[in-house]
Design an enzyme around this catalytic site. Sequence first.
Site, PDB file in Angstrom:
ATOM      1  N   GLY A  11       0.845  -1.199   0.000  1.00 23.13           N
ATOM      2  CA  GLY A  11       0.000   0.000   0.000  1.00 23.13           C
ATOM      3  C   GLY A  11       0.876   1.242   0.000  1.00 23.13           C
ATOM      4  N   VAL A  23      17.028   8.377  -0.892  1.00 24.00           N
ATOM      5  CA  VAL A  23      17.874   7.236  -1.265  1.00 24.00           C
ATOM      6  C   VAL A  23      18.688   7.599  -2.515  1.00 24.00           C
ATOM      7  CG1 VAL A  23      17.843   4.860  -2.162  1.00 24.00           C
ATOM      8  CG2 VAL A  23      16.390   5.474  -0.213  1.00 24.00           C
ATOM      9  N   ARG A  72       1.110  -5.096  -4.764  1.00 20.12           N
ATOM     10  CA  ARG A  72       1.243  -6.203  -3.815  1.00 20.12           C
ATOM     11  C   ARG A  72       1.485  -7.418  -4.717  1.00 20.12           C
ATOM     12  NH1 ARG A  72      -0.756  -3.993   1.011  1.00 20.12           N
ATOM     13  NH2 ARG A  72      -2.542  -2.613   0.831  1.00 20.12           N
ATOM     14  N   GLY A 102       5.715  -2.029   3.807  1.00 18.58           N
ATOM     15  CA  GLY A 102       5.248  -2.481   5.118  1.00 18.58           C
ATOM     16  C   GLY A 102       5.608  -3.938   5.376  1.00 18.58           C
ATOM     17  N   ASP A 103       4.884  -4.580   6.285  1.00 21.29           N
ATOM     18  CA  ASP A 103       5.292  -5.929   6.713  1.00 21.29           C
ATOM     19  C   ASP A 103       5.226  -6.971   5.592  1.00 21.29           C
ATOM     20  OD1 ASP A 103       2.565  -5.808   6.736  1.00 21.29           O
ATOM     21  OD2 ASP A 103       2.305  -6.908   8.614  1.00 21.29           O
ATOM     22  N   SER A 105       5.762  -6.460   2.395  1.00 22.54           N
ATOM     23  CA  SER A 105       6.919  -6.212   1.520  1.00 22.54           C
ATOM     24  C   SER A 105       8.199  -6.705   2.187  1.00 22.54           C
ATOM     25  CB  SER A 105       7.054  -4.714   1.242  1.00 22.54           C
ATOM     26  OG  SER A 105       5.819  -4.205   0.828  1.00 22.54           O
ATOM     27  N   THR A 126       4.366   2.785   5.581  1.00 20.22           N
ATOM     28  CA  THR A 126       2.968   2.317   5.641  1.00 20.22           C
ATOM     29  C   THR A 126       2.193   3.262   6.551  1.00 20.22           C
ATOM     30  OG1 THR A 126       1.471   0.644   6.551  1.00 20.22           O
ATOM     31  CG2 THR A 126       3.696   0.605   7.407  1.00 20.22           C
ATOM     32  N   ASP A 128      -0.108   2.463   8.396  1.00 20.18           N
ATOM     33  CA  ASP A 128      -0.612   1.736   9.572  1.00 20.18           C
ATOM     34  C   ASP A 128       0.260   1.866  10.824  1.00 20.18           C
ATOM     35  OD1 ASP A 128      -2.639   0.889   7.958  1.00 20.18           O
ATOM     36  OD2 ASP A 128      -1.848  -1.126   7.629  1.00 20.18           O
ATOM     37  N   ASP A 130       2.401  -0.131  11.890  1.00 20.12           N
ATOM     38  CA  ASP A 130       2.387  -1.416  12.602  1.00 20.12           C
ATOM     39  C   ASP A 130       3.697  -2.192  12.455  1.00 20.12           C
ATOM     40  OD1 ASP A 130       2.016  -1.845   9.914  1.00 20.12           O
ATOM     41  OD2 ASP A 130       0.490  -3.384  10.142  1.00 20.12           O
ATOM     42  N   ARG A 172      -6.286  -2.479   9.135  1.00 17.74           N
ATOM     43  CA  ARG A 172      -6.906  -3.808   9.128  1.00 17.74           C
ATOM     44  C   ARG A 172      -6.569  -4.579  10.400  1.00 17.74           C
ATOM     45  NH1 ARG A 172      -6.072  -5.665   3.336  1.00 17.74           N
ATOM     46  NH2 ARG A 172      -3.968  -5.135   3.958  1.00 17.74           N
ATOM     47  N   GLY A 186     -10.724  14.347  19.504  1.00 16.16           N
ATOM     48  CA  GLY A 186     -11.626  14.426  20.665  1.00 16.16           C
ATOM     49  C   GLY A 186     -12.784  13.450  20.608  1.00 16.16           C
ATOM     50  N   ALA A 187     -12.539  12.246  20.135  1.00 13.54           N
ATOM     51  CA  ALA A 187     -13.635  11.261  20.044  1.00 13.54           C
ATOM     52  C   ALA A 187     -14.028  10.760  21.433  1.00 13.54           C
ATOM     53  CB  ALA A 187     -13.174  10.080  19.184  1.00 13.54           C
ATOM     54  N   LEU A 254      -9.023   7.730   1.169  1.00 13.59           N
ATOM     55  CA  LEU A 254      -8.723   9.154   1.361  1.00 13.59           C
ATOM     56  C   LEU A 254      -7.477   9.297   2.237  1.00 13.59           C
ATOM     57  CD1 LEU A 254     -10.589  11.796   0.953  1.00 13.59           C
ATOM     58  CD2 LEU A 254     -11.081  11.519   3.373  1.00 13.59           C
TER      59      LEU A 254
HETATM   60  O1  F6P Z   1      -1.627  -1.248   4.826  1.00 15.45           O
HETATM   61  C1  F6P Z   1      -2.164  -0.035   4.429  1.00 15.45           C
HETATM   62  C2  F6P Z   1      -3.658  -0.150   4.215  1.00 15.45           C
HETATM   63  O2  F6P Z   1      -4.131   1.110   3.775  1.00 15.45           O
HETATM   64  C3  F6P Z   1      -4.462  -0.633   5.408  1.00 15.45           C
HETATM   65  O3  F6P Z   1      -4.728   0.359   6.366  1.00 15.45           O
HETATM   66  C4  F6P Z   1      -5.699  -1.140   4.730  1.00 15.45           C
HETATM   67  O4  F6P Z   1      -6.309  -2.132   5.505  1.00 15.45           O
HETATM   68  C5  F6P Z   1      -5.162  -1.731   3.437  1.00 15.45           C
HETATM   69  O5  F6P Z   1      -3.927  -1.093   3.201  1.00 15.45           O
HETATM   70  C6  F6P Z   1      -6.048  -1.550   2.239  1.00 15.45           C
HETATM   71  O6  F6P Z   1      -5.467  -2.203   1.179  1.00 15.45           O
HETATM   72  P1  F6P Z   1      -5.902  -2.021  -0.354  1.00 15.45           P
HETATM   73  O7  F6P Z   1      -5.475  -0.652  -0.787  1.00 15.45           O
HETATM   74  O8  F6P Z   1      -5.168  -3.100  -1.058  1.00 15.45           O
HETATM   75  O9  F6P Z   1      -7.387  -2.137  -0.386  1.00 15.45           O
END
Ligand code: F6P
Length: 323
Positions: A11, A23, A72, A102-103, A105, A126, A128, A130, A172, A186-187, A254
């Site tokens: 992503g 780089v 991907r 991300g993970d 890759s 990424t 995320d 994560d 996800r 402020g949720a 978005l």
């Molecule tokens: O890993 C980044 C991410 O945007 C996640 O937050 C989300 O779940 C996923 O990729 C969505 O993937 P795709 O763009 O393949 O629908």
Amino acid sequence: IKKIGVLTSGGDAPGMNAAVRAVVRASIYYGIEVYGIYRGYDGLINDKMEELHVRSVSNILSRGGTFLLSARSEAFRTKEGRAKAYENFKARELDALVVIGGDGSFTGADIFSQEYDVPVIGIPGTIDNDLAGTDYTIGFDTACNTAREAIDKIRDTASSHDRLFFIEVMGRDAGFIAVNSAIGGGAVAMIVPEHNWSIDQLIKRLRKGAANQKASNVVIIAEGCKLGNAYDVAAKVKEQLDYFDIRVTVLGHLQRGGSPTTMDRVLASRLGVAAVEGLRDGQSKVMVGVINNRITYTPIGEAIKTVKRLDDDEFRIAKILSI
Ligand code: F6P
């Protein structure tokens, strides 16, 4: 190290361009030739690459997406795909590979570097956040700002109509965007994949707010939460709290676009330079990161295996402030 290849994979994330620029320019600064590989690992398999120069990366610092394109790659998951990739890697006389992603890759990078003993360095990109081995990943800050800006706007209309909004954010498997944008926006509550929050707990929080004359209510749901998506959660809450006028907004992709924030540009620039410097120093099979504001190199296998935990203290803070 005389010649390296750089690619973006998985992503896309705002700031990936800034990382590629860093780089490319750091490589040239150190007298290393650099090749841009297009569309992630697929470009390595199909030999879609070209030499990049100092001016090839002009005016991309402020742009979202990735000018190297991303994918991907399904083919790279196969032994045959990776064999083809290695053939091209050798034919082009590349000495090392820089993978920005991300993970998923990095899992590919880890397998490839073990199979063919190829020097590989990962740059965490990424939205995320994560990945263990870095406090922040490239794109996370921009995604949180985009989500928070949307929450601010939704709050305007939520309070004008005295409504309860469920806003679904990306993530996800990880709730980092949810937690940050919820505190920043402020949720009243946030629901994340890592926790087992029940509908009853959420209802209790909402009832408390209503009893305290809370003017507007925004609940943030991470897309991967166990209670279902934002529509499912809204429907379950509606069954028990019919005095709320409920609406749902899904922010979706978005959050993946837009010009990177200063934080993301600086992070990407630091990590891009550190990746090249790490390769020059003999680092391999590592992910470059920033921990406590210092550059670190973590074995790629460790970065993908370790689960990065959410900060419990942020939940405590959010609860205190939601009254
Ligand atoms: O890993 C980044 C991410 O945007 C996640 O937050 C989300 O779940 C996923 O990729 C969505 O993937 P795709 O763009 O393949 O629908």
